[in-house]
Scaffold this active site. Sequence first.
Site, PDB file in Angstrom:
ATOM      1  N   HIS A 130       0.763  -1.169  -0.076  1.00 56.18           N
ATOM      2  CA  HIS A 130       0.139   0.035   0.103  1.00 56.18           C
ATOM      3  C   HIS A 130       0.964   1.240   0.139  1.00 56.18           C
ATOM      4  CE1 HIS A 130      -3.428   2.323   0.151  1.00 56.18           C
ATOM      5  NE2 HIS A 130      -3.851   1.906   1.409  1.00 56.18           N
ATOM      6  N   ASP A 222      -2.746  -1.937  12.184  1.00 48.53           N
ATOM      7  CA  ASP A 222      -4.037  -2.106  11.104  1.00 48.53           C
ATOM      8  C   ASP A 222      -4.690  -3.173  11.381  1.00 48.53           C
ATOM      9  OD1 ASP A 222      -5.155  -1.739   8.627  1.00 48.53           O
ATOM     10  OD2 ASP A 222      -3.620  -2.819   7.500  1.00 48.53           O
ATOM     11  N   ARG A 290      -3.456  11.638   2.651  1.00 50.75           N
ATOM     12  CA  ARG A 290      -3.378  10.824   1.550  1.00 50.75           C
ATOM     13  C   ARG A 290      -3.584  11.618   0.126  1.00 50.75           C
ATOM     14  NH1 ARG A 290      -5.234   5.586   1.672  1.00 50.75           N
ATOM     15  NH2 ARG A 290      -4.674   5.697  -0.310  1.00 50.75           N
TER      16      ARG A 290
END
Length: 303
Positions: A130, A222, A290
């Site tokens: 990712h 996560d 992001r």
Amino acid sequence: MARHFLALHDYNKAELDGMLTLARELKEKQQQGVPHRLLDGKALAMIFEKSSTRTRISFEVGMFQLGGHGLFISNRDSQIGRGEPIRDTARVMSRYCDGVMIRTFGQEIVDEFARYASVPVINGLTDLFHPCQIMADLLTVVEHKGAYEGLKFAWVGDGNNMANTWIEAAAIFGFDLALACPAGYRPDQAVLAWADAKAPGRIIVTDDPKAAVRDADVLNTDVWASMGQESEQKERERAFAGYCLDDALLALAKPDAVVLHCLPAHRGEEISDSVIEGKNSVVWDEAENRLHVQKAIMATLMK
Ligand code: CP
Ligand code: NVA
């Protein structure tokens, strides 16, 4: 030949640092209302074979702010879901669009797409990596800590796509990373071997969360069951008992440690409500970044 963004290992430190610097510039411009239409009139196809909130919105809004357009394409309502070959889709999309972002399962799918595409392809998450997320995470660390150099990073939980990308980041950027993962859920062996050869001794994998977080500056976790692993939820809950990033673990890190989580989070599983909502948590800044980081990645690749 188009340059893609499929994994951090395709880039060197200077190139990735350059993207982080550009992300900071674009963030400042956005906040000050200064136009920055670096991709005026350009189009990005965004293929989603898995769910998304942050990735979809940040790429689509990012393209809009750069003067271009992002198209949301799901496998459910495109021919991808009906079996049109990747290599055909890649060549067709390259004739319409100036870039493609893909979120899918195997890394080999994005690799194949990129082989046949004549425009830049960006990995929006695979089972293995990712990379956009870790770039946003690093920008967040730099904002809160001034720099990433000299910091100890800790990972608690599944040795998944996020953990694998952190391992690549530690080797490329040059910081210490300790990962605590239970047996059977360790990071990808090939990724670890690559990182260890590039930066011997920088990365430690243990099954002891306390050892991993001790004196850490950056804590990260996560979900226990990633997208595609939903049927393993129960067995994973058993395997990850003791791997919740809670106040007791946080107390072992440096007092000013920052807590990252890529989101979505499962409070009471991999992270406690008190930690994600607590004073060390920077997860909302992380989510915002992001947008800024991906604008920098797109502008670098597609302009
Ligand atoms: N962190 C992240 O990629 O979030 P989404 O799955 O919502 O895109
Ligand atoms: N590891 C998680 C990350 C979600 C952004 C998953 O792959 O589902």
